[in-house]
Scaffold this motif. Structure first.
Motif, PDB file in Angstrom:
ATOM      1  N   ASN A   1      18.493  -3.804   3.809  1.00  0.00           N
ATOM      2  CA  ASN A   1      17.602  -3.074   4.707  1.00  0.00           C
ATOM      3  C   ASN A   1      16.342  -2.644   3.967  1.00  0.00           C
ATOM      4  O   ASN A   1      16.364  -2.434   2.764  1.00  0.00           O
ATOM      5  CB  ASN A   1      18.288  -1.808   5.247  1.00  0.00           C
ATOM      6  N   THR A   2      15.290  -2.487   4.706  1.00  0.00           N
ATOM      7  CA  THR A   2      14.070  -1.935   4.148  1.00  0.00           C
ATOM      8  C   THR A   2      14.115  -0.428   4.347  1.00  0.00           C
ATOM      9  O   THR A   2      14.443   0.060   5.426  1.00  0.00           O
ATOM     10  CB  THR A   2      12.837  -2.525   4.868  1.00  0.00           C
ATOM     11  N   LEU A   3      13.812   0.299   3.298  1.00  0.00           N
ATOM     12  CA  LEU A   3      13.840   1.760   3.352  1.00  0.00           C
ATOM     13  C   LEU A   3      12.470   2.275   3.776  1.00  0.00           C
ATOM     14  O   LEU A   3      11.460   1.955   3.151  1.00  0.00           O
ATOM     15  CB  LEU A   3      14.190   2.313   1.958  1.00  0.00           C
ATOM     16  N   TYR A   4      12.454   3.055   4.841  1.00  0.00           N
ATOM     17  CA  TYR A   4      11.212   3.701   5.260  1.00  0.00           C
ATOM     18  C   TYR A   4      11.171   5.081   4.633  1.00  0.00           C
ATOM     19  O   TYR A   4      12.109   5.870   4.762  1.00  0.00           O
ATOM     20  CB  TYR A   4      11.129   3.816   6.787  1.00  0.00           C
ATOM     21  N   VAL A   5      10.071   5.380   3.957  1.00  0.00           N
ATOM     22  CA  VAL A   5       9.871   6.698   3.356  1.00  0.00           C
ATOM     23  C   VAL A   5       8.891   7.445   4.257  1.00  0.00           C
ATOM     24  O   VAL A   5       7.718   7.058   4.345  1.00  0.00           O
ATOM     25  CB  VAL A   5       9.306   6.591   1.929  1.00  0.00           C
ATOM     26  N   PRO A   6       9.343   8.479   4.936  1.00  0.00           N
ATOM     27  CA  PRO A   6       8.444   9.200   5.850  1.00  0.00           C
ATOM     28  C   PRO A   6       7.370   9.979   5.086  1.00  0.00           C
ATOM     29  O   PRO A   6       7.568  10.370   3.939  1.00  0.00           O
ATOM     30  CB  PRO A   6       9.390  10.153   6.587  1.00  0.00           C
ATOM     31  N   ALA A   7       6.255  10.183   5.734  1.00  0.00           N
ATOM     32  CA  ALA A   7       5.178  10.972   5.132  1.00  0.00           C
ATOM     33  C   ALA A   7       5.537  12.459   5.138  1.00  0.00           C
ATOM     34  O   ALA A   7       5.175  13.198   4.228  1.00  0.00           O
ATOM     35  CB  ALA A   7       3.875  10.742   5.885  1.00  0.00           C
ATOM     36  N   VAL A   8       6.286  12.870   6.175  1.00  0.00           N
ATOM     37  CA  VAL A   8       6.727  14.259   6.289  1.00  0.00           C
ATOM     38  C   VAL A   8       8.254  14.253   6.339  1.00  0.00           C
ATOM     39  O   VAL A   8       8.860  13.557   7.147  1.00  0.00           O
ATOM     40  CB  VAL A   8       6.157  14.912   7.577  1.00  0.00           C
ATOM     41  N   VAL A   9       8.867  15.020   5.476  1.00  0.00           N
ATOM     42  CA  VAL A   9      10.330  15.054   5.374  1.00  0.00           C
ATOM     43  C   VAL A   9      10.893  16.116   6.313  1.00  0.00           C
ATOM     44  O   VAL A   9      10.411  17.246   6.353  1.00  0.00           O
ATOM     45  CB  VAL A   9      10.751  15.354   3.912  1.00  0.00           C
ATOM     46  N   GLU A  10      11.934  15.719   7.071  1.00  0.00           N
ATOM     47  CA  GLU A  10      12.646  16.639   7.957  1.00  0.00           C
ATOM     48  C   GLU A  10      14.139  16.533   7.671  1.00  0.00           C
ATOM     49  O   GLU A  10      14.633  15.491   7.227  1.00  0.00           O
ATOM     50  CB  GLU A  10      12.343  16.298   9.417  1.00  0.00           C
ATOM     51  N   ASP A  11      14.854  17.612   7.928  1.00  0.00           N
ATOM     52  CA  ASP A  11      16.269  17.687   7.558  1.00  0.00           C
ATOM     53  C   ASP A  11      17.167  16.650   8.218  1.00  0.00           C
ATOM     54  O   ASP A  11      18.200  16.295   7.666  1.00  0.00           O
ATOM     55  CB  ASP A  11      16.827  19.088   7.866  1.00  0.00           C
TER      56      ASP A  11
ATOM     57  N   ARG B   1      10.011  14.339  -2.986  1.00  0.00           N
ATOM     58  CA  ARG B   1       9.328  13.626  -4.079  1.00  0.00           C
ATOM     59  C   ARG B   1       9.033  12.181  -3.693  1.00  0.00           C
ATOM     60  O   ARG B   1       7.973  11.642  -4.022  1.00  0.00           O
ATOM     61  CB  ARG B   1      10.158  13.698  -5.365  1.00  0.00           C
ATOM     62  N   MET B   2       9.971  11.557  -2.973  1.00  0.00           N
ATOM     63  CA  MET B   2       9.734  10.188  -2.486  1.00  0.00           C
ATOM     64  C   MET B   2       8.557  10.167  -1.507  1.00  0.00           C
ATOM     65  O   MET B   2       7.699   9.287  -1.583  1.00  0.00           O
ATOM     66  CB  MET B   2      10.980   9.630  -1.773  1.00  0.00           C
ATOM     67  N   ALA B   3       8.521  11.135  -0.589  1.00  0.00           N
ATOM     68  CA  ALA B   3       7.449  11.191   0.404  1.00  0.00           C
ATOM     69  C   ALA B   3       6.093  11.419  -0.257  1.00  0.00           C
ATOM     70  O   ALA B   3       5.078  10.907   0.207  1.00  0.00           O
ATOM     71  CB  ALA B   3       7.738  12.288   1.429  1.00  0.00           C
ATOM     72  N   GLU B   4       6.093  12.152  -1.338  1.00  0.00           N
ATOM     73  CA  GLU B   4       4.844  12.383  -2.058  1.00  0.00           C
ATOM     74  C   GLU B   4       4.383  11.119  -2.797  1.00  0.00           C
ATOM     75  O   GLU B   4       3.200  10.800  -2.834  1.00  0.00           O
ATOM     76  CB  GLU B   4       5.049  13.524  -3.063  1.00  0.00           C
ATOM     77  N   ALA B   5       5.315  10.380  -3.350  1.00  0.00           N
ATOM     78  CA  ALA B   5       4.978   9.177  -4.124  1.00  0.00           C
ATOM     79  C   ALA B   5       4.754   7.949  -3.249  1.00  0.00           C
ATOM     80  O   ALA B   5       3.925   7.094  -3.578  1.00  0.00           O
ATOM     81  CB  ALA B   5       6.086   8.884  -5.139  1.00  0.00           C
ATOM     82  N   PHE B   6       5.509   7.844  -2.152  1.00  0.00           N
ATOM     83  CA  PHE B   6       5.438   6.651  -1.282  1.00  0.00           C
ATOM     84  C   PHE B   6       5.302   7.058   0.187  1.00  0.00           C
ATOM     85  O   PHE B   6       6.138   6.691   1.009  1.00  0.00           O
ATOM     86  CB  PHE B   6       6.704   5.795  -1.437  1.00  0.00           C
ATOM     87  N   PRO B   7       4.262   7.802   0.565  1.00  0.00           N
ATOM     88  CA  PRO B   7       4.177   8.308   1.943  1.00  0.00           C
ATOM     89  C   PRO B   7       4.025   7.179   2.971  1.00  0.00           C
ATOM     90  O   PRO B   7       3.196   6.294   2.823  1.00  0.00           O
ATOM     91  CB  PRO B   7       2.925   9.202   1.913  1.00  0.00           C
ATOM     92  N   ALA B   8       4.887   7.229   3.982  1.00  0.00           N
ATOM     93  CA  ALA B   8       4.869   6.285   5.108  1.00  0.00           C
ATOM     94  C   ALA B   8       4.925   4.822   4.652  1.00  0.00           C
ATOM     95  O   ALA B   8       4.349   3.954   5.289  1.00  0.00           O
ATOM     96  CB  ALA B   8       3.658   6.532   5.998  1.00  0.00           C
ATOM     97  N   GLU B   9       5.641   4.554   3.575  1.00  0.00           N
ATOM     98  CA  GLU B   9       5.778   3.177   3.065  1.00  0.00           C
ATOM     99  C   GLU B   9       7.160   2.625   3.377  1.00  0.00           C
ATOM    100  O   GLU B   9       8.146   3.352   3.464  1.00  0.00           O
ATOM    101  CB  GLU B   9       5.562   3.139   1.547  1.00  0.00           C
ATOM    102  N   TYR B  10       7.197   1.317   3.507  1.00  0.00           N
ATOM    103  CA  TYR B  10       8.457   0.589   3.625  1.00  0.00           C
ATOM    104  C   TYR B  10       8.746  -0.017   2.256  1.00  0.00           C
ATOM    105  O   TYR B  10       7.922  -0.744   1.712  1.00  0.00           O
ATOM    106  CB  TYR B  10       8.364  -0.518   4.676  1.00  0.00           C
ATOM    107  N   LEU B  11       9.915   0.286   1.702  1.00  0.00           N
ATOM    108  CA  LEU B  11      10.286  -0.229   0.383  1.00  0.00           C
ATOM    109  C   LEU B  11      11.450  -1.198   0.508  1.00  0.00           C
ATOM    110  O   LEU B  11      12.465  -0.883   1.135  1.00  0.00           O
ATOM    111  CB  LEU B  11      10.690   0.914  -0.557  1.00  0.00           C
TER     112      LEU B  11
END
Length: 158
Positions: free
Chosen positions: A31-41, A56-66
């Motif tokens: 699967n491709t991991l989506y890293v949201p720009a804003v983190v919610e619980d 920390r992921m959202a700060e480094a990879f905001p709104a990116e698909y990894l």
């Protein structure tokens, strides 16, 4: 020549080794991991690695698909280590192939690579073993004839 970081190296630099392992287990090669720009619980990323790491992921990879790769290099090194330990314990190449589900030629290649790297002691030609792992060794010469055991088929029963 400098080695380039993999995606896992980049992720581990941000969130640490353990959280990266967890992501690789859940997303590796599937699967491709989506890293949201804003983190919610309620996000899966938060549930998998915790809120601090997800932030920390959202700060480094905001709104990116990894595309998170599997840990194939680790899996191969783990296999090489198991093969080396089995060979050093005296298991035959053929027995190791059954345990590891790889061809005998591949076990031989790994054995030579480990020997050359000094990771295992050189292993000579296979010999019959003694001890708890010993098993019957087939006779490799010509098959003994009926008279070998003192039995003569022409003499009949007796």
């Amino acid at each position: 020549m400098a080695q380039q970081n993999s995606t896992l190296d980049d992720i581990a630099a941000v969130i640490g080794f353990t959280a990266t392992l967890r992501l690789a287990a859940w997303y590796g090669n599937t699967n491709t991991l989506y890293v949201p720009a804003v983190v919610e619980d309620d996000q899966i990323l938060v549930r998998l690695i915790g809120r601090p790491a997800a932030e920390r992921m959202a700060e480094a990879f905001p709104a990116e698909y990894l595309a998170v790769p599997r840990m194939t290099a680790y899996e191969e090194e783990e296999r090489r280590s198991r093969i080396g330990r089995l060979l050093e314990k005296g298991f035959s190449m053929r027995e190791v192939t059954k345990f590891e589900r790889v061809g005998e030629r591949r076990v031989q290649q790994i054995c030579r690579e480990l020997e050359q790297a000094g990771l295992i002691e050189p292993i000579g030609p296979e010999r019959p073993r003694k001890g708890k792992h010993a098993k019957a060794v087939r006779h490799k010469g010509p098959v003994p004839g009926p008279n070998h055991l003192g039995w003569n088929p022409k003499a009949g029963k007796g």
